[in-house]
Motif scaffolding. Structure first.
Motif, PDB file in Angstrom:
ATOM      1  N   CYS A 200       0.861  -1.181   0.000  1.00  0.00           N
ATOM      2  CA  CYS A 200       0.000   0.000   0.000  1.00  0.00           C
ATOM      3  C   CYS A 200       0.895   1.228   0.000  1.00  0.00           C
ATOM      4  O   CYS A 200       1.543   1.521   1.009  1.00  0.00           O
ATOM      5  CB  CYS A 200      -0.925  -0.016   1.212  1.00  0.00           C
ATOM      6  SG  CYS A 200      -1.980   1.439   1.336  1.00  0.00           S
ATOM      7  N   SER A 201       0.942   1.931  -1.121  1.00  0.00           N
ATOM      8  CA  SER A 201       1.842   3.076  -1.277  1.00  0.00           C
ATOM      9  C   SER A 201       1.091   4.381  -1.059  1.00  0.00           C
ATOM     10  O   SER A 201       0.088   4.645  -1.730  1.00  0.00           O
ATOM     11  CB  SER A 201       2.464   3.078  -2.679  1.00  0.00           C
ATOM     12  OG  SER A 201       3.230   1.907  -2.905  1.00  0.00           O
ATOM     13  N   VAL A 202       1.585   5.187  -0.139  1.00  0.00           N
ATOM     14  CA  VAL A 202       1.048   6.536   0.051  1.00  0.00           C
ATOM     15  C   VAL A 202       1.701   7.426  -0.998  1.00  0.00           C
ATOM     16  O   VAL A 202       2.919   7.575  -1.024  1.00  0.00           O
ATOM     17  CB  VAL A 202       1.333   7.056   1.462  1.00  0.00           C
ATOM     18  CG1 VAL A 202       0.803   8.481   1.626  1.00  0.00           C
ATOM     19  CG2 VAL A 202       0.704   6.136   2.501  1.00  0.00           C
ATOM     20  N   PHE A 203       0.908   8.005  -1.878  1.00  0.00           N
ATOM     21  CA  PHE A 203       1.440   8.726  -3.032  1.00  0.00           C
ATOM     22  C   PHE A 203       2.180   9.986  -2.619  1.00  0.00           C
ATOM     23  O   PHE A 203       1.690  10.782  -1.825  1.00  0.00           O
ATOM     24  CB  PHE A 203       0.305   9.095  -3.984  1.00  0.00           C
ATOM     25  CG  PHE A 203       0.762   9.806  -5.229  1.00  0.00           C
ATOM     26  CD1 PHE A 203       1.304   9.095  -6.283  1.00  0.00           C
ATOM     27  CD2 PHE A 203       0.656  11.181  -5.339  1.00  0.00           C
ATOM     28  CE1 PHE A 203       1.736   9.735  -7.432  1.00  0.00           C
ATOM     29  CE2 PHE A 203       1.073  11.841  -6.478  1.00  0.00           C
ATOM     30  CZ  PHE A 203       1.618  11.118  -7.538  1.00  0.00           C
ATOM     31  N   SER A 204       3.389  10.177  -3.196  1.00  0.00           N
ATOM     32  CA  SER A 204       4.106  11.441  -3.046  1.00  0.00           C
ATOM     33  C   SER A 204       4.566  11.972  -4.401  1.00  0.00           C
ATOM     34  O   SER A 204       4.715  13.174  -4.572  1.00  0.00           O
ATOM     35  CB  SER A 204       5.317  11.282  -2.115  1.00  0.00           C
ATOM     36  OG  SER A 204       6.252  10.358  -2.651  1.00  0.00           O
ATOM     37  N   SER A 205       4.790  11.071  -5.360  1.00  0.00           N
ATOM     38  CA  SER A 205       5.145  11.451  -6.726  1.00  0.00           C
ATOM     39  C   SER A 205       5.099  10.211  -7.598  1.00  0.00           C
ATOM     40  O   SER A 205       5.141   9.082  -7.097  1.00  0.00           O
ATOM     41  CB  SER A 205       6.540  12.083  -6.789  1.00  0.00           C
ATOM     42  OG  SER A 205       7.534  11.097  -6.545  1.00  0.00           O
ATOM     43  N   ASN A 206       5.054  10.423  -8.915  1.00  0.00           N
ATOM     44  CA  ASN A 206       5.086   9.278  -9.825  1.00  0.00           C
ATOM     45  C   ASN A 206       6.396   8.505  -9.694  1.00  0.00           C
ATOM     46  O   ASN A 206       6.412   7.270  -9.730  1.00  0.00           O
ATOM     47  CB  ASN A 206       4.903   9.745 -11.265  1.00  0.00           C
ATOM     48  CG  ASN A 206       3.445   9.996 -11.606  1.00  0.00           C
ATOM     49  OD1 ASN A 206       2.579   9.957 -10.736  1.00  0.00           O
ATOM     50  ND2 ASN A 206       3.165  10.267 -12.871  1.00  0.00           N
ATOM     51  N   ARG A 207       7.487   9.233  -9.579  1.00  0.00           N
ATOM     52  CA  ARG A 207       8.781   8.553  -9.488  1.00  0.00           C
ATOM     53  C   ARG A 207       8.863   7.672  -8.248  1.00  0.00           C
ATOM     54  O   ARG A 207       9.331   6.527  -8.315  1.00  0.00           O
ATOM     55  CB  ARG A 207       9.918   9.580  -9.461  1.00  0.00           C
ATOM     56  CG  ARG A 207      11.316   8.936  -9.443  1.00  0.00           C
ATOM     57  CD  ARG A 207      12.391   9.955  -9.669  1.00  0.00           C
ATOM     58  NE  ARG A 207      12.420  10.973  -8.624  1.00  0.00           N
ATOM     59  CZ  ARG A 207      13.272  12.002  -8.603  1.00  0.00           C
ATOM     60  NH1 ARG A 207      14.143  12.160  -9.586  1.00  0.00           N
ATOM     61  NH2 ARG A 207      13.236  12.877  -7.623  1.00  0.00           N
ATOM     62  N   ALA A 208       8.377   8.175  -7.109  1.00  0.00           N
ATOM     63  CA  ALA A 208       8.404   7.380  -5.886  1.00  0.00           C
ATOM     64  C   ALA A 208       7.496   6.168  -6.006  1.00  0.00           C
ATOM     65  O   ALA A 208       7.832   5.072  -5.540  1.00  0.00           O
ATOM     66  CB  ALA A 208       7.989   8.235  -4.691  1.00  0.00           C
ATOM     67  N   LEU A 209       6.333   6.340  -6.657  1.00  0.00           N
ATOM     68  CA  LEU A 209       5.398   5.231  -6.802  1.00  0.00           C
ATOM     69  C   LEU A 209       5.962   4.160  -7.731  1.00  0.00           C
ATOM     70  O   LEU A 209       5.861   2.956  -7.446  1.00  0.00           O
ATOM     71  CB  LEU A 209       4.060   5.746  -7.325  1.00  0.00           C
ATOM     72  CG  LEU A 209       2.940   4.712  -7.470  1.00  0.00           C
ATOM     73  CD1 LEU A 209       2.718   3.947  -6.176  1.00  0.00           C
ATOM     74  CD2 LEU A 209       1.648   5.401  -7.918  1.00  0.00           C
ATOM     75  N   ILE A 210       6.559   4.572  -8.839  1.00  0.00           N
ATOM     76  CA  ILE A 210       7.183   3.606  -9.749  1.00  0.00           C
ATOM     77  C   ILE A 210       8.312   2.872  -9.041  1.00  0.00           C
ATOM     78  O   ILE A 210       8.514   1.666  -9.242  1.00  0.00           O
ATOM     79  CB  ILE A 210       7.675   4.314 -11.025  1.00  0.00           C
ATOM     80  CG1 ILE A 210       6.475   4.798 -11.845  1.00  0.00           C
ATOM     81  CG2 ILE A 210       8.553   3.390 -11.865  1.00  0.00           C
ATOM     82  CD1 ILE A 210       6.836   5.720 -12.995  1.00  0.00           C
ATOM     83  N   ASP A 211       9.037   3.585  -8.182  1.00  0.00           N
ATOM     84  CA  ASP A 211      10.080   2.948  -7.372  1.00  0.00           C
ATOM     85  C   ASP A 211       9.470   1.855  -6.491  1.00  0.00           C
ATOM     86  O   ASP A 211      10.025   0.759  -6.374  1.00  0.00           O
ATOM     87  CB  ASP A 211      10.776   4.002  -6.505  1.00  0.00           C
ATOM     88  CG  ASP A 211      11.807   3.411  -5.567  1.00  0.00           C
ATOM     89  OD1 ASP A 211      12.805   2.860  -6.052  1.00  0.00           O
ATOM     90  OD2 ASP A 211      11.610   3.493  -4.339  1.00  0.00           O
ATOM     91  N   HIS A 212       8.313   2.120  -5.894  1.00  0.00           N
ATOM     92  CA  HIS A 212       7.619   1.114  -5.085  1.00  0.00           C
ATOM     93  C   HIS A 212       7.198  -0.085  -5.937  1.00  0.00           C
ATOM     94  O   HIS A 212       7.330  -1.237  -5.508  1.00  0.00           O
ATOM     95  CB  HIS A 212       6.399   1.733  -4.406  1.00  0.00           C
ATOM     96  CG  HIS A 212       6.729   2.568  -3.222  1.00  0.00           C
ATOM     97  ND1 HIS A 212       5.774   3.001  -2.321  1.00  0.00           N
ATOM     98  CD2 HIS A 212       7.908   3.056  -2.751  1.00  0.00           C
ATOM     99  CE1 HIS A 212       6.348   3.726  -1.373  1.00  0.00           C
ATOM    100  NE2 HIS A 212       7.640   3.773  -1.619  1.00  0.00           N
TER     101      HIS A 212
END
Length: 363
Positions: A200-212
């Motif tokens: 469950c990823s708390v969104f902060s940016s697209n780059r951080a989410l893709i990293d997850h």
């Protein structure tokens, strides 16, 4: 894409425990009626804005008023429980809900929550979490065992015909598990991939989410498990109204705006997370204001605008994911616009998003 809710809850400190409880239960009912697939309740003991210390009380109340939606804590702070007690409690709830229960877990990151339990050093929390999960999984097998661990001892006795031991296996012999993550290279997201849990990823940016996405897929593959994006939950802020102007006003001047102004934005600035929010905008972290959030970070607008924003977001991610979780805010005094926004997200927006955007994306 499925739609769920994360009831942290972001309610202001002056709300009484009964108001927090009533709102959390009412939102579960609203989510169930709107067609949400799941509803998670946060757990904290000392945080003024996240004031639910016992998610089970909300889950138990909502169990009797909902029909389809899955319910669970997000997340139990494992170092602060004896794992055998928690395992028995969770297994019991899974039977009460007939499979609609799922458990989120976390090691605990807030010093206040730790200090109240006598913890002054959080460096062992991740090891405690791992041992706690190990014990819970032994409990859920429902077989006799004796375990002497680093932090806890536990066991199930043999029992006999005159004194049988109650079955501790969860509904369907399986306990669905989830973990949250926010930071880049999140150890929680990696742990989820390695152990077959939902991330469950708390969104902060697209780059951080893709990293997850990548971290989870790699950890899952290393463990011989599938790690596609359909297993991901992503938390975002959404407000839908008839017009862009109305949605923006309700978000900025309502519970969402107040929570970000007084609680979330100062926290993001303090921990350096706000820097990720300006990714790709050419702006600096000092430009992250409520108005910036409404226009660039939250997904706010009319149904048409919100759909366009979601489609653009999916394009930026290079594909979709499994479940969108909406944060919940304080709209207790006027719940109708907020509840209608929830309904529109689940019934009007999600079904119209391109099917291809939400196909399984193999890493």
């Amino acid at each position: 894409m499925e739609v769920g809710m994360f009831q942290t809850p972001f309610l202001p400190p002056e709300r009484t425990p009964s108001e927090v409880f009533d709102w959390a239960v009412a939102q579960a009912v609203t989510a169930d009626q709107a067609g949400f697939s799941e509803y998670w309740i946060g757990e904290h003991a000392t945080l003024m804005w996240e004031a639910i210390p016992s998610p089970e009380l909300v889950i138990a109340a909502a169990a009797r008023q909902t029909e389809r939606i899955k319910l669970g804590p997000l997340a139990h702070l494992l170092p602060y429980y004896h794992p055998a007690t928690l395992a028995a409690q969770a297994a019991w709830l899974s039977h009460i809900l007939k499979g609609r229960y799922q458990m989120g877990i976390a090691p605990g990151a807030y010093p206040g929550d730790a200090r109240m339990r006598g913890f002054t050093d959080l460096s062992k929390n991740h090891r405690m979490q791992a041992e706690s999960v190990k014990i819970m999984e032994m409990i859920w097998k429902g077989e006799p065992f004796d375990y002497q661990g680093e932090f806890w001892n536990a066991g199930i006795p043999e029992g006999d015909a005159d004194h049988p031991v109650r079955d501790q296996r969860p509904w369907g012999d399986h306990m669905p598990m989830a973990m949250t993550g926010l930071s880049p290279n999140s150890p929680s997201i990696r742990y989820a991939g390695a152990h077959g849990y939902s991330p469950c990823s708390v969104f902060s940016s697209n780059r951080a989410l893709i990293d997850h996405f990548d971290i989870f897929a790699t950890a899952a593959a290393d463990a011989g498990r599938p790690g596609d994006r359909t297993k991901h939950r992503v938390v975002r802020d959404v407000f839908i109204a008839d017009t862009d102007a109305e949605a923006r006003k309700l978000a900025l001047e309502g519970g969402m705006g107040r929570a970000w102004k007084e609680y979330l934005l100062p926290t993001y600035h303090a921990f350096g997370i706000a820097e990720a929010m300006v990714e790709g905008t050419g702006l600096s972290v000092s430009d992250v204001t409520l108005e910036f959030l409404a226009d660039n970070f939250w997904i706010v607008g009319s149904p048409e605008t919100v759909q366009e924003k979601f489609e653009a977001w999916m394009d930026g991610l290079g594909g979709g994911f499994g479940t969108l979780l909406l944060y919940s805010y304080d709209y207790i005094d006027n719940p109708t616009p907020w509840n209608e926004s929830m309904r529109r997200m689940a019934q009007d927006i999600a079904p119209k998003l391109p099917t291809a955007a939400f196909a399984a994306v193999e890493a």
